[in-house]
Design a protein around this motif. Structure first.
Motif, PDB file in Angstrom:
ATOM      1  N   ASP A  44     -70.841  20.967-110.354  1.00  6.86           N
ATOM      2  CA  ASP A  44     -71.969  20.088-110.635  1.00  6.86           C
ATOM      3  C   ASP A  44     -71.555  18.631-110.848  1.00  6.86           C
ATOM      4  O   ASP A  44     -72.397  17.789-111.135  1.00  6.86           O
ATOM      5  CB  ASP A  44     -72.727  20.582-111.869  1.00  6.86           C
ATOM      6  CG  ASP A  44     -73.272  21.987-111.668  1.00  6.86           C
ATOM      7  OD1 ASP A  44     -73.694  22.293-110.535  1.00  6.86           O
ATOM      8  OD2 ASP A  44     -73.271  22.770-112.634  1.00  6.86           O
ATOM      9  N   LEU A  45     -70.275  18.346-110.731  1.00 10.12           N
ATOM     10  CA  LEU A  45     -69.752  17.000-110.940  1.00 10.12           C
ATOM     11  C   LEU A  45     -69.337  16.377-109.614  1.00 10.12           C
ATOM     12  O   LEU A  45     -68.997  17.088-108.670  1.00 10.12           O
ATOM     13  CB  LEU A  45     -68.513  17.043-111.851  1.00 10.12           C
ATOM     14  CG  LEU A  45     -68.739  17.430-113.305  1.00 10.12           C
ATOM     15  CD1 LEU A  45     -67.393  17.649-113.990  1.00 10.12           C
ATOM     16  CD2 LEU A  45     -69.518  16.346-114.036  1.00 10.12           C
ATOM     17  N   PRO A  46     -69.298  15.044-109.553  1.00 10.91           N
ATOM     18  CA  PRO A  46     -68.715  14.423-108.364  1.00 10.91           C
ATOM     19  C   PRO A  46     -67.209  14.697-108.341  1.00 10.91           C
ATOM     20  O   PRO A  46     -66.628  15.123-109.344  1.00 10.91           O
ATOM     21  CB  PRO A  46     -69.008  12.931-108.555  1.00 10.91           C
ATOM     22  CG  PRO A  46     -69.230  12.766-110.011  1.00 10.91           C
ATOM     23  CD  PRO A  46     -69.778  14.072-110.517  1.00 10.91           C
ATOM     24  N   ALA A  47     -66.577  14.461-107.202  1.00 10.98           N
ATOM     25  CA  ALA A  47     -65.134  14.725-107.063  1.00 10.98           C
ATOM     26  C   ALA A  47     -64.316  14.017-108.141  1.00 10.98           C
ATOM     27  O   ALA A  47     -63.306  14.526-108.605  1.00 10.98           O
ATOM     28  CB  ALA A  47     -64.660  14.315-105.675  1.00 10.98           C
ATOM     29  N   GLY A  49     -65.060  13.700-111.152  1.00 12.02           N
ATOM     30  CA  GLY A  49     -65.332  14.249-112.473  1.00 12.02           C
ATOM     31  C   GLY A  49     -64.364  15.315-112.941  1.00 12.02           C
ATOM     32  O   GLY A  49     -64.400  15.723-114.100  1.00 12.02           O
ATOM     33  N   PHE A  50     -63.467  15.783-112.074  1.00  9.57           N
ATOM     34  CA  PHE A  50     -62.542  16.860-112.445  1.00  9.57           C
ATOM     35  C   PHE A  50     -61.661  16.454-113.616  1.00  9.57           C
ATOM     36  O   PHE A  50     -61.479  17.224-114.564  1.00  9.57           O
ATOM     37  CB  PHE A  50     -61.685  17.265-111.240  1.00  9.57           C
ATOM     38  CG  PHE A  50     -60.791  18.431-111.510  1.00  9.57           C
ATOM     39  CD1 PHE A  50     -61.314  19.712-111.610  1.00  9.57           C
ATOM     40  CD2 PHE A  50     -59.428  18.255-111.678  1.00  9.57           C
ATOM     41  CE1 PHE A  50     -60.494  20.800-111.872  1.00  9.57           C
ATOM     42  CE2 PHE A  50     -58.602  19.338-111.933  1.00  9.57           C
ATOM     43  CZ  PHE A  50     -59.129  20.602-112.027  1.00  9.57           C
ATOM     44  N   LYS A  51     -61.136  15.236-113.587  1.00  8.69           N
ATOM     45  CA  LYS A  51     -60.258  14.778-114.669  1.00  8.69           C
ATOM     46  C   LYS A  51     -61.021  14.740-115.991  1.00  8.69           C
ATOM     47  O   LYS A  51     -60.505  15.166-117.026  1.00  8.69           O
ATOM     48  CB  LYS A  51     -59.677  13.403-114.341  1.00  8.69           C
ATOM     49  CG  LYS A  51     -58.712  12.902-115.378  1.00  8.69           C
ATOM     50  CD  LYS A  51     -58.101  11.568-114.990  1.00  8.69           C
ATOM     51  CE  LYS A  51     -57.175  11.085-116.084  1.00  8.69           C
ATOM     52  NZ  LYS A  51     -56.620   9.773-115.798  1.00  8.69           N
ATOM     53  N   SER A  52     -62.252  14.255-115.964  1.00  8.70           N
ATOM     54  CA  SER A  52     -63.067  14.208-117.181  1.00  8.70           C
ATOM     55  C   SER A  52     -63.321  15.612-117.721  1.00  8.70           C
ATOM     56  O   SER A  52     -63.293  15.833-118.939  1.00  8.70           O
ATOM     57  CB  SER A  52     -64.400  13.519-116.912  1.00  8.70           C
ATOM     58  OG  SER A  52     -64.196  12.211-116.452  1.00  8.70           O
ATOM     59  N   LEU A  53     -63.570  16.551-116.825  1.00  6.32           N
ATOM     60  CA  LEU A  53     -63.793  17.931-117.246  1.00  6.32           C
ATOM     61  C   LEU A  53     -62.540  18.504-117.907  1.00  6.32           C
ATOM     62  O   LEU A  53     -62.625  19.180-118.932  1.00  6.32           O
ATOM     63  CB  LEU A  53     -64.215  18.789-116.054  1.00  6.32           C
ATOM     64  CG  LEU A  53     -64.565  20.236-116.373  1.00  6.32           C
ATOM     65  CD1 LEU A  53     -65.761  20.320-117.314  1.00  6.32           C
ATOM     66  CD2 LEU A  53     -64.846  21.003-115.092  1.00  6.32           C
ATOM     67  N   MET A  54     -61.368  18.218-117.354  1.00  4.46           N
ATOM     68  CA  MET A  54     -60.118  18.711-117.935  1.00  4.46           C
ATOM     69  C   MET A  54     -59.893  18.109-119.327  1.00  4.46           C
ATOM     70  O   MET A  54     -59.426  18.792-120.242  1.00  4.46           O
ATOM     71  CB  MET A  54     -58.921  18.393-117.027  1.00  4.46           C
ATOM     72  CG  MET A  54     -58.896  19.195-115.742  1.00  4.46           C
ATOM     73  SD  MET A  54     -58.754  20.975-116.000  1.00  4.46           S
ATOM     74  CE  MET A  54     -60.417  21.515-115.680  1.00  4.46           C
ATOM     75  N   VAL A  55     -60.232  16.834-119.483  1.00  5.42           N
ATOM     76  CA  VAL A  55     -60.097  16.193-120.803  1.00  5.42           C
ATOM     77  C   VAL A  55     -61.044  16.862-121.792  1.00  5.42           C
ATOM     78  O   VAL A  55     -60.660  17.191-122.919  1.00  5.42           O
ATOM     79  CB  VAL A  55     -60.369  14.671-120.712  1.00  5.42           C
ATOM     80  CG1 VAL A  55     -60.469  14.050-122.092  1.00  5.42           C
ATOM     81  CG2 VAL A  55     -59.269  13.989-119.895  1.00  5.42           C
TER      82      VAL A  55
END
Length: 125
Positions: A44-47, A49-55
């Motif tokens: 559901d995130l833009p590409a 956004g993965f780093k933000s999700l991991m944080v």
């Protein structure tokens, strides 16, 4: 995989000893300024956004540590995605094993196995 006698193979005896006590713990995703409220899945995130999700997922360390330390029946292992490397540190702090899995790795192995077992046939060898 379960054998006829009820024991499990392919995974440590952890399952055969603790199968009746395995439970999941669902925690809300900690907020992050780059993640809109209600979004808890990478799809559901833009590409970017993965780093933000991991944080954000890393911010679960302390709540999980508190839960483990205050729960009446302590857990015997942590099973987590390979992207959650911080769970290794958590498991070390708690003195329990961590088992990591990689779902993309399983897909790749399945494809390789299929291609090895059923090779494409060429009209002109």
């Amino acid at each position: 995989m379960q054998r006829n006698n009820g024991t499990y193979v392919g995974f440590p005896p952890l399952f055969s000893v603790h199968l009746t006590t395995i439970a999941t713990l669902v925690l809300p995703l900690p907020p992050h300024p780059s993640i809109p409220p209600g979004i808890e899945n990478n799809k559901d995130l833009p590409a970017s956004g993965f780093k933000s999700l991991m944080v954000a997922l890393g911010n679960l360390h302390n709540p999980l540590l508190d839960w483990f330390r205050n729960h009446p029946t302590p857990s015997v292992a942590i099973v987590s995605d390979m992207f959650l490397g911080w769970t290794h540190h958590l498991a070390c702090q708690l003195g329990i094993p961590r088992y990591a899995f990689s779902s993309p790795g399983a897909l790749a192995l399945s494809v390789i196995f299929f291609l090895w077992r059923y090779p494409a046939k060429r009209a002109d060898p």
